[in-house]
Design a protein around this motif. Structure first.
Motif, PDB file in Angstrom:
ATOM      1  N   PHE A 247      61.618  13.872  -7.079  1.00 33.13           N
ATOM      2  CA  PHE A 247      61.738  13.612  -5.648  1.00 33.13           C
ATOM      3  C   PHE A 247      60.405  13.826  -4.942  1.00 33.13           C
ATOM      4  N   GLY A 248      59.752  14.938  -5.214  1.00 35.48           N
ATOM      5  CA  GLY A 248      58.549  15.306  -4.480  1.00 35.48           C
ATOM      6  C   GLY A 248      57.345  14.429  -4.755  1.00 35.48           C
ATOM      7  N   PHE A 249      57.282  13.821  -5.937  1.00 43.50           N
ATOM      8  CA  PHE A 249      56.156  12.963  -6.307  1.00 43.50           C
ATOM      9  C   PHE A 249      56.573  11.501  -6.426  1.00 43.50           C
ATOM     10  N   GLN A 250      57.695  11.132  -5.808  1.00 47.54           N
ATOM     11  CA  GLN A 250      58.221   9.779  -5.973  1.00 47.54           C
ATOM     12  C   GLN A 250      57.257   8.696  -5.518  1.00 47.54           C
ATOM     13  N   ASN A 251      56.420   8.978  -4.536  1.00 46.99           N
ATOM     14  CA  ASN A 251      55.498   7.968  -4.028  1.00 46.99           C
ATOM     15  C   ASN A 251      54.253   7.814  -4.890  1.00 46.99           C
ATOM     16  N   TYR A 252      54.170   8.597  -5.957  1.00 49.80           N
ATOM     17  CA  TYR A 252      53.032   8.501  -6.868  1.00 49.80           C
ATOM     18  C   TYR A 252      53.421   7.859  -8.196  1.00 49.80           C
ATOM     19  N   ALA A 253      54.602   7.247  -8.236  1.00 45.38           N
ATOM     20  CA  ALA A 253      55.033   6.501  -9.414  1.00 45.38           C
ATOM     21  C   ALA A 253      54.489   5.080  -9.299  1.00 45.38           C
ATOM     22  N   VAL A 254      53.484   4.774 -10.095  1.00 52.11           N
ATOM     23  CA  VAL A 254      52.848   3.461 -10.056  1.00 52.11           C
ATOM     24  C   VAL A 254      52.772   2.915 -11.471  1.00 52.11           C
ATOM     25  N   GLY A 255      53.357   1.732 -11.668  1.00 49.21           N
ATOM     26  CA  GLY A 255      53.336   1.138 -13.003  1.00 49.21           C
ATOM     27  C   GLY A 255      54.023   2.023 -14.017  1.00 49.21           C
ATOM     28  N   ALA A 256      53.292   2.356 -15.078  1.00 49.20           N
ATOM     29  CA  ALA A 256      53.852   3.192 -16.137  1.00 49.20           C
ATOM     30  C   ALA A 256      53.780   4.674 -15.810  1.00 49.20           C
ATOM     31  N   LYS A 257      53.114   5.029 -14.712  1.00 49.34           N
ATOM     32  CA  LYS A 257      52.966   6.430 -14.337  1.00 49.34           C
ATOM     33  C   LYS A 257      54.174   6.895 -13.549  1.00 49.34           C
ATOM     34  N   ARG A 258      54.899   7.845 -14.084  1.00 45.14           N
ATOM     35  CA  ARG A 258      56.096   8.388 -13.456  1.00 45.14           C
ATOM     36  C   ARG A 258      55.726   9.590 -12.560  1.00 45.14           C
ATOM     37  N   PRO A 259      56.642  10.009 -11.666  1.00 40.90           N
ATOM     38  CA  PRO A 259      56.361  11.176 -10.823  1.00 40.90           C
ATOM     39  C   PRO A 259      55.953  12.412 -11.625  1.00 40.90           C
ATOM     40  N   PHE A 260      56.599  12.630 -12.755  1.00 38.87           N
ATOM     41  CA  PHE A 260      56.264  13.800 -13.577  1.00 38.87           C
ATOM     42  C   PHE A 260      54.827  13.719 -14.073  1.00 38.87           C
ATOM     43  N   HIS A 261      54.402  12.517 -14.493  1.00 42.76           N
ATOM     44  CA  HIS A 261      53.022  12.351 -14.967  1.00 42.76           C
ATOM     45  C   HIS A 261      52.030  12.657 -13.843  1.00 42.76           C
ATOM     46  N   ALA A 262      52.362  12.195 -12.626  1.00 46.75           N
ATOM     47  CA  ALA A 262      51.477  12.437 -11.483  1.00 46.75           C
ATOM     48  C   ALA A 262      51.368  13.930 -11.187  1.00 46.75           C
ATOM     49  N   CYS A 263      52.482  14.638 -11.295  1.00 46.02           N
ATOM     50  CA  CYS A 263      52.487  16.078 -11.053  1.00 46.02           C
ATOM     51  C   CYS A 263      51.694  16.811 -12.123  1.00 46.02           C
ATOM     52  N   VAL A 264      51.830  16.382 -13.368  1.00 47.57           N
ATOM     53  CA  VAL A 264      51.053  16.980 -14.454  1.00 47.57           C
ATOM     54  C   VAL A 264      49.563  16.793 -14.201  1.00 47.57           C
ATOM     55  N   SER A 265      49.164  15.588 -13.826  1.00 50.07           N
ATOM     56  CA  SER A 265      47.746  15.305 -13.568  1.00 50.07           C
ATOM     57  C   SER A 265      47.216  16.170 -12.435  1.00 50.07           C
ATOM     58  N   TYR A 266      47.996  16.271 -11.349  1.00 45.90           N
ATOM     59  CA  TYR A 266      47.565  17.087 -10.207  1.00 45.90           C
ATOM     60  C   TYR A 266      47.429  18.551 -10.623  1.00 45.90           C
ATOM     61  N   THR A 267      48.381  19.047 -11.381  1.00 43.60           N
ATOM     62  CA  THR A 267      48.373  20.456 -11.787  1.00 43.60           C
ATOM     63  C   THR A 267      47.192  20.755 -12.708  1.00 43.60           C
ATOM     64  N   LEU A 268      46.901  19.862 -13.629  1.00 45.61           N
ATOM     65  CA  LEU A 268      45.769  20.064 -14.531  1.00 45.61           C
ATOM     66  C   LEU A 268      44.453  20.129 -13.763  1.00 45.61           C
ATOM     67  N   LEU A 269      44.338  19.329 -12.707  1.00 46.07           N
ATOM     68  CA  LEU A 269      43.093  19.260 -11.939  1.00 46.07           C
ATOM     69  C   LEU A 269      42.974  20.363 -10.891  1.00 46.07           C
ATOM     70  N   ASN A 270      44.116  20.789 -10.341  1.00 44.92           N
ATOM     71  CA  ASN A 270      44.070  21.671  -9.174  1.00 44.92           C
ATOM     72  C   ASN A 270      44.824  22.993  -9.316  1.00 44.92           C
ATOM     73  N   GLY A 271      45.614  23.151 -10.364  1.00 43.54           N
ATOM     74  CA  GLY A 271      46.519  24.287 -10.437  1.00 43.54           C
ATOM     75  C   GLY A 271      46.041  25.481 -11.239  1.00 43.54           C
TER      76      GLY A 271
END
Length: 218
Positions: free
Chosen positions: A72-96
């Protein structure tokens, strides 16, 4: 990476020559397979890969019990093959992560359960009560793109026990509070608390979301 709309070979997954085919959301995607590495190059990059793999393992474990909330929280970052979970993982790796040389640790205060352009909560707080966790905030309706009817999106996370609780459509922004009910046993645990707001667009049906705010461990 490219998408395949039609293929005489039908739906399939796997490697064909130098290409890798895979399925996401019922659609076939193709990407180039990684090139083979020489022994010298493997040795040179092995330390960096081990660091990345260690951070990825910590990230995956931290997010494992949050998949529905992340969707739900990353739904607007689902683009093409990239799912919300993938976007959250990427953000966390870079910023968390907090890092000190070769040492690192995932910091829950740097983690986001939601991301978006909607105005964030103002002065949010959380405290335990006899009935649950009371989340409060100041009403900042009509500042920027916020509205009084924006709904609270609250997530409680206990990564040690790998459990989470959440409410997607909580009280309105204008109400300035939401009591998250918990059982007696759940109240004994320690919870990382996050608050964001969401706003449904009536014409398009799309959902605006704010960046989540960390309210602490209680």
């Amino acid at each position: 990476m490219a998408s395949v709309n039609d293929s005489s070979g039908g739906t399939f997954n796997g490697k064909v020559g130098g290409l890798v085919y895979y399925q996401v959301g019922g659609k076939t995607y193709v990407r180039q397979a990684p090139p083979k590495q020489t022994k010298a190059k493997k040795e040179k990059t092995s330390e960096l890969k081990m660091l990345y793999q260690s951070k990825m393992t910590l990230t995956q474990r931290h997010l494992k019990s949050l998949t529905t909330a992340i969707a739900f929280g990353f739904q607007n970052y689902a683009v093409g093959a990239k799912r919300p979970f993938h976007a959250c993982v990427s953000y966390t790796l870079l910023n968390g992560f907090l890092e000190d040389g070769k040492s690192f640790a995932l910091d829950p205060s740097l983690f986001k359960i939601s991301r978006g352009n909607l105005l964030q909560p103002h002065n949010p707080k959380a405290e335990k009560t006899e009935d649950g966790i009371l989340v409060t905030w100041d009403n900042n309706s009509y500042v920027s793109n916020s509205k009084p009817w924006d709904k609270a999106f609250i997530v409680l996370h206990n990564p040690e026990e790998m459990i989470s609780e959440y409410v997607i459509f909580g009280n309105d922004r204008s109400s300035e509070s939401h009591l998250f009910p918990l059982s007696v046993n759940s109240l004994k645990g320690k919870w990382h608390v996050y608050l964001a707001f969401n706003q449904e667009q009536t014409k398009s049906g799309e959902m605006l979301l704010s960046d989540s705010v960390y309210l602490g461990l209680i």
